[in-house]
Design a protein around this motif. Sequence first.
Motif, PDB file in Angstrom:
ATOM      1  N   PHE A 108     103.456 -11.936   6.011  1.00  0.00           N
ATOM      2  CA  PHE A 108     102.604 -12.261   4.862  1.00  0.00           C
ATOM      3  C   PHE A 108     101.829 -13.545   5.128  1.00  0.00           C
ATOM      4  CE2 PHE A 108     106.568 -14.530   4.104  1.00  0.00           C
ATOM      5  CZ  PHE A 108     106.153 -15.778   3.658  1.00  0.00           C
ATOM      6  N   GLU A 109     100.673 -13.644   4.501  1.00  0.00           N
ATOM      7  CA  GLU A 109      99.847 -14.850   4.552  1.00  0.00           C
ATOM      8  C   GLU A 109     100.115 -15.681   3.301  1.00  0.00           C
ATOM      9  OE1 GLU A 109      97.889 -16.177   6.699  1.00  0.00           O
ATOM     10  OE2 GLU A 109      96.902 -14.668   7.952  1.00  0.00           O
ATOM     11  N   GLY A 118     101.994 -22.197  13.438  1.00  0.00           N
ATOM     12  CA  GLY A 118     100.636 -22.346  12.930  1.00  0.00           C
ATOM     13  C   GLY A 118      99.880 -21.068  12.653  1.00  0.00           C
ATOM     14  N   SER A 119     100.473 -19.889  12.946  1.00  0.00           N
ATOM     15  CA  SER A 119      99.791 -18.618  12.685  1.00  0.00           C
ATOM     16  C   SER A 119     100.822 -17.519  12.469  1.00  0.00           C
ATOM     17  CB  SER A 119      98.870 -18.253  13.853  1.00  0.00           C
ATOM     18  OG  SER A 119      99.630 -18.064  15.041  1.00  0.00           O
ATOM     19  N   ILE A 120     100.370 -16.405  11.885  1.00  0.00           N
ATOM     20  CA  ILE A 120     101.275 -15.292  11.595  1.00  0.00           C
ATOM     21  C   ILE A 120     101.230 -14.283  12.738  1.00  0.00           C
ATOM     22  CG2 ILE A 120     101.932 -13.532   9.911  1.00  0.00           C
ATOM     23  CD1 ILE A 120     101.924 -16.437   8.861  1.00  0.00           C
ATOM     24  N   CYS A 207     110.841  -6.833   7.682  1.00  0.00           N
ATOM     25  CA  CYS A 207     109.478  -7.335   7.548  1.00  0.00           C
ATOM     26  C   CYS A 207     109.268  -7.834   6.129  1.00  0.00           C
ATOM     27  CB  CYS A 207     108.473  -6.228   7.855  1.00  0.00           C
ATOM     28  SG  CYS A 207     108.612  -5.523   9.499  1.00  0.00           S
ATOM     29  N   ASN A 208     109.130  -9.134   5.979  1.00  0.00           N
ATOM     30  CA  ASN A 208     108.933  -9.734   4.665  1.00  0.00           C
ATOM     31  C   ASN A 208     107.438  -9.798   4.362  1.00  0.00           C
ATOM     32  OD1 ASN A 208     109.280 -11.095   2.255  1.00  0.00           O
ATOM     33  ND2 ASN A 208     109.690 -13.073   3.217  1.00  0.00           N
ATOM     34  N   VAL A 209     107.007  -8.996   3.373  1.00  0.00           N
ATOM     35  CA  VAL A 209     105.588  -8.901   3.053  1.00  0.00           C
ATOM     36  C   VAL A 209     105.313  -9.459   1.656  1.00  0.00           C
ATOM     37  CG1 VAL A 209     105.300  -6.854   4.501  1.00  0.00           C
ATOM     38  CG2 VAL A 209     105.804  -6.573   2.061  1.00  0.00           C
TER      39      VAL A 209
END
Length: 366
Positions: A108-109, A118-120, A207-209
Amino acid sequence: MGFNCGIVGLPNVGKSTLFNALTQTAAAEAENFPFCTIEPNTGRVGVPDDRLEKIAKITVSANVVPTHLEFVDIAGLVRGASKGEGLGNQFLANIREVDAIVHVLRCFEDQNVTHVDGSIDPVRDAETVETELMLADMESLEKRIEPLTKKVRGQDKEAAATLQLVEQALTHLRDGQPLRLMGLLEGKGKGMRMLQTLTAKPVLYVCNVGEDEAATGNLWTKKVSAMANEQGASSVVISAKIEEEVAQLSDEAEKAEFLDALGLNETGLASVVRAGYALLDLITFFTSGPKETRAWTVKRSAKAPQAAGAIHTDFEKGFIKAETIAYETFVNLGGEQAAKDAGKMRQEGKDYVVQDGDVLLFRFNV
């Protein structure tokens, strides 16, 4: 008895939020900074199973007792954990104690929640943690070579077999392969368990969304699913935030309505449990009477005396027979007496392999 899963992952992926929701406690703080979880928190939750209530209703049981699943919330690992970076060594030791690894990956963002890299990129994150576990295994196994070699010189046959296993395991690790992917596990499960390696443990990727993607997943979850398939592992998609909200609802009808509004058929807990049971090859059997209906967990290959031992060691020691009714038969015919009258209750001996959903009554003599 249920099974024991260690929840692992990088910092800020939602591990502690998920743990709090699954166990419906606030034991683990969920904060926006690494190493919030200093000691591994442990929580036991009842395993959701619709069959339990149906059996209890037929038997008119006073109490209903589910089998339990234990979660251990282990602090976030970082690069260098195998060398003691962050709080690595302590938590690598905690992972050794669990039966399986629930690896939470951030899919998730959220600009308000920092990411250590620093990024997904959940696949990269999975590889980061896997690498640290493999390095820790290599270090642990390399330390065993010298003492085992000394024992082999003394004609110790068991040490010779263990040394061979250690050397084969190290070869796979040096090739960048976790031990659960190697053929050594077949027929040598006991030896591998004695080595207490981390990467031999089965893994479930969670997967955590975001809340709006819990029903459909996203591009990241598809990549994780592909990675899991290549490894022979499993993956599930959940939203820790949704689980947190569901945990606050006590009314089952309200929970169902809430989930339905989000396009979900079940809670994330149910998804994790089902995937976890498959991962560890576990099944559930039931005991039922006027006082209580209870669910129990055993390995799929368990025989009747082992199942009896899950209830009490005396049951296994003095096992005589098991009176067995298949779940579908029990429910369709309306209980034990009806099954007996229809000739559907079987008397099974010590070689009977328990089936998922069996309703059992053990006869024993101590």
